[in-house]
Design a protein around this motif. Structure first.
Motif, PDB file in Angstrom:
ATOM      1  N   SER A  92      -5.913   8.680   0.599  1.00 47.45           N
ATOM      2  CA  SER A  92      -6.100   7.338   1.149  1.00 47.45           C
ATOM      3  C   SER A  92      -5.568   6.298   0.183  1.00 47.45           C
ATOM      4  N   GLN A  93      -5.096   5.188   0.742  1.00 48.23           N
ATOM      5  CA  GLN A  93      -4.653   4.052  -0.065  1.00 48.23           C
ATOM      6  C   GLN A  93      -5.130   2.775   0.620  1.00 48.23           C
ATOM      7  N   TYR A  94      -5.816   1.940  -0.127  1.00 44.67           N
ATOM      8  CA  TYR A  94      -6.310   0.664   0.382  1.00 44.67           C
ATOM      9  C   TYR A  94      -5.143  -0.205   0.849  1.00 44.67           C
ATOM     10  N   VAL A  95      -5.324  -0.892   1.996  1.00 46.78           N
ATOM     11  CA  VAL A  95      -4.325  -1.825   2.502  1.00 46.78           C
ATOM     12  C   VAL A  95      -4.843  -3.244   2.411  1.00 46.78           C
ATOM     13  N   ALA A  96      -5.943  -3.539   3.135  1.00 44.85           N
ATOM     14  CA  ALA A  96      -6.458  -4.907   3.175  1.00 44.85           C
ATOM     15  C   ALA A  96      -7.796  -4.907   3.922  1.00 44.85           C
ATOM     16  N   PRO A  97      -8.532  -6.014   3.839  1.00 45.89           N
ATOM     17  CA  PRO A  97      -9.753  -6.093   4.635  1.00 45.89           C
ATOM     18  C   PRO A  97      -9.407  -6.253   6.126  1.00 45.89           C
ATOM     19  N   VAL A  98     -10.309  -5.787   6.991  1.00 46.35           N
ATOM     20  CA  VAL A  98     -10.092  -5.941   8.435  1.00 46.35           C
ATOM     21  C   VAL A  98     -10.078  -7.420   8.791  1.00 46.35           C
ATOM     22  N   ASP A  99     -10.992  -8.169   8.209  1.00 43.73           N
ATOM     23  CA  ASP A  99     -11.051  -9.622   8.430  1.00 43.73           C
ATOM     24  C   ASP A  99     -10.531 -10.307   7.176  1.00 43.73           C
TER      25      ASP A  99
ATOM     26  N   ALA B 272       0.838  -1.205   0.000  1.00 44.02           N
ATOM     27  CA  ALA B 272       0.000   0.000   0.000  1.00 44.02           C
ATOM     28  C   ALA B 272       0.871   1.253   0.000  1.00 44.02           C
ATOM     29  N   ARG B 273       1.947   1.246   0.788  1.00 46.90           N
ATOM     30  CA  ARG B 273       2.837   2.410   0.824  1.00 46.90           C
ATOM     31  C   ARG B 273       3.543   2.623  -0.508  1.00 46.90           C
ATOM     32  N   GLU B 274       3.923   1.531  -1.159  1.00 45.01           N
ATOM     33  CA  GLU B 274       4.561   1.652  -2.470  1.00 45.01           C
ATOM     34  C   GLU B 274       3.587   2.222  -3.490  1.00 45.01           C
ATOM     35  N   LYS B 275       2.342   1.734  -3.496  1.00 44.86           N
ATOM     36  CA  LYS B 275       1.335   2.245  -4.436  1.00 44.86           C
ATOM     37  C   LYS B 275       1.069   3.728  -4.193  1.00 44.86           C
ATOM     38  N   ALA B 276       1.089   4.123  -2.928  1.00 48.43           N
ATOM     39  CA  ALA B 276       0.821   5.514  -2.576  1.00 48.43           C
ATOM     40  C   ALA B 276       2.060   6.396  -2.720  1.00 48.43           C
ATOM     41  N   SER B 277       3.214   5.778  -2.901  1.00 48.71           N
ATOM     42  CA  SER B 277       4.491   6.498  -2.965  1.00 48.71           C
ATOM     43  C   SER B 277       4.726   7.324  -1.707  1.00 48.71           C
ATOM     44  N   ILE B 278       4.508   6.700  -0.543  1.00 50.74           N
ATOM     45  CA  ILE B 278       4.766   7.374   0.727  1.00 50.74           C
ATOM     46  C   ILE B 278       5.781   6.571   1.522  1.00 50.74           C
TER      47      ILE B 278
ATOM     48  N   THR C 218      -1.513   7.182   8.450  1.00 52.28           N
ATOM     49  CA  THR C 218      -2.246   6.726   9.613  1.00 52.28           C
ATOM     50  C   THR C 218      -3.172   5.613   9.170  1.00 52.28           C
ATOM     51  N   LEU C 219      -3.181   4.523   9.902  1.00 46.52           N
ATOM     52  CA  LEU C 219      -4.040   3.399   9.571  1.00 46.52           C
ATOM     53  C   LEU C 219      -5.457   3.705  10.030  1.00 46.52           C
ATOM     54  N   THR C 220      -6.418   3.627   9.104  1.00 46.53           N
ATOM     55  CA  THR C 220      -7.821   3.876   9.424  1.00 46.53           C
ATOM     56  C   THR C 220      -8.667   2.746   8.858  1.00 46.53           C
ATOM     57  N   THR C 221      -9.919   2.687   9.287  1.00 48.26           N
ATOM     58  CA  THR C 221     -10.839   1.714   8.710  1.00 48.26           C
ATOM     59  C   THR C 221     -11.977   2.449   8.030  1.00 48.26           C
ATOM     60  N   LYS C 222     -12.460   1.847   6.948  1.00 45.92           N
ATOM     61  CA  LYS C 222     -13.622   2.367   6.234  1.00 45.92           C
ATOM     62  C   LYS C 222     -14.587   1.210   6.041  1.00 45.92           C
ATOM     63  N   THR C 223     -15.879   1.503   6.157  1.00 39.51           N
ATOM     64  CA  THR C 223     -16.902   0.499   5.923  1.00 39.51           C
ATOM     65  C   THR C 223     -17.509   0.747   4.550  1.00 39.51           C
ATOM     66  N   ILE C 224     -17.428  -0.275   3.706  1.00 35.21           N
ATOM     67  CA  ILE C 224     -17.954  -0.194   2.348  1.00 35.21           C
ATOM     68  C   ILE C 224     -18.828  -1.421   2.127  1.00 35.21           C
TER      69      ILE C 224
ATOM     70  N   ARG D  23     -18.775  -4.111   4.840  1.00 30.55           N
ATOM     71  CA  ARG D  23     -17.495  -4.738   5.203  1.00 30.55           C
ATOM     72  C   ARG D  23     -16.489  -3.664   5.562  1.00 30.55           C
ATOM     73  N   GLU D  24     -15.592  -3.987   6.501  1.00 32.59           N
ATOM     74  CA  GLU D  24     -14.569  -3.029   6.925  1.00 32.59           C
ATOM     75  C   GLU D  24     -13.247  -3.312   6.234  1.00 32.59           C
ATOM     76  N   TYR D  25     -12.559  -2.220   5.874  1.00 30.55           N
ATOM     77  CA  TYR D  25     -11.279  -2.312   5.192  1.00 30.55           C
ATOM     78  C   TYR D  25     -10.289  -1.350   5.841  1.00 30.55           C
ATOM     79  N   TYR D  26      -8.997  -1.734   5.836  1.00 25.77           N
ATOM     80  CA  TYR D  26      -7.933  -0.856   6.309  1.00 25.77           C
ATOM     81  C   TYR D  26      -7.449   0.015   5.160  1.00 25.77           C
ATOM     82  N   TYR D  27      -7.223   1.277   5.493  1.00 27.24           N
ATOM     83  CA  TYR D  27      -6.657   2.242   4.553  1.00 27.24           C
ATOM     84  C   TYR D  27      -5.561   3.021   5.255  1.00 27.24           C
ATOM     85  N   LEU D  28      -4.560   3.424   4.498  1.00 29.08           N
ATOM     86  CA  LEU D  28      -3.577   4.396   4.976  1.00 29.08           C
ATOM     87  C   LEU D  28      -4.100   5.764   4.577  1.00 29.08           C
ATOM     88  N   GLN D  29      -4.019   6.728   5.483  1.00 31.91           N
ATOM     89  CA  GLN D  29      -4.392   8.093   5.154  1.00 31.91           C
ATOM     90  C   GLN D  29      -3.242   9.014   5.516  1.00 31.91           C
ATOM     91  N   TRP D  30      -3.042  10.053   4.704  1.00 28.56           N
ATOM     92  CA  TRP D  30      -1.999  11.040   4.939  1.00 28.56           C
ATOM     93  C   TRP D  30      -2.418  12.339   4.278  1.00 28.56           C
TER      94      TRP D  30
END
Length: 122
Positions: free
Chosen positions: A113-120, A77-83, A89-95, A98-105
């Motif tokens: 935001s950049q998608y990381v992975a599902p919470v589960d 996720a960091r490579e895709k975001a080039s950060i 900051t790791l955050t969760t979003k519900t879509i 379902r909940e997903y982890y995202y990096l936000q900066w």
């Protein structure tokens, strides 16, 4: 006082310096006031662009049993975001329920935001 207010006050002081024709001490006082306000503005802007986490502070979520897989997802996720690893900051979003982890900066005024992975991961 917010960024805009500091910037406006600094500008007013700088304009006063340009139009001042009185003694040197008044000009020096206005210059010092302008410097203080610009420094406060810079400090606030730097604070708003700083990131709240680093690699050490991003813990592996409880639902993730495989530490290496989580680290791989986070790095991808960091490579895709080039950060950098120190940014985001790791955050969760519900879509769709379902909940997903995202990096936000921050990039300037915008939050990215950049998608990381599902919470589960199951």
């Amino acid at each position: 006082m917010g960024d805009r207010d500091h910037a406006i006050e600094a500008l007013e002081h700088l304009r006063t310096i340009q139009s001042a024709e009185s003694g040197g001490s008044t000009i020096e006082q206005h210059r010092q006031n302008a410097i203080e306000h610009v420094e406060a503005l810079v400090a606030e802007l730097e604070k708003s662009t700083q990131v709240e986490t680093s690699d050490e502070s991003v813990e592996i979520p409880d639902n993730w049993d495989d530490d290496e897989e989580w680290e791989s997802k986070l790095e991808e996720a960091r490579e895709k975001a080039s950060i950098s690893p120190s940014k985001g900051t790791l955050t969760t979003k519900t879509i769709n329920g379902r909940e997903y982890y995202y990096l936000q900066w921050r990039e300037g005024e915008k939050v990215r935001s950049q998608y990381v992975a599902p919470v589960d991961p199951a």
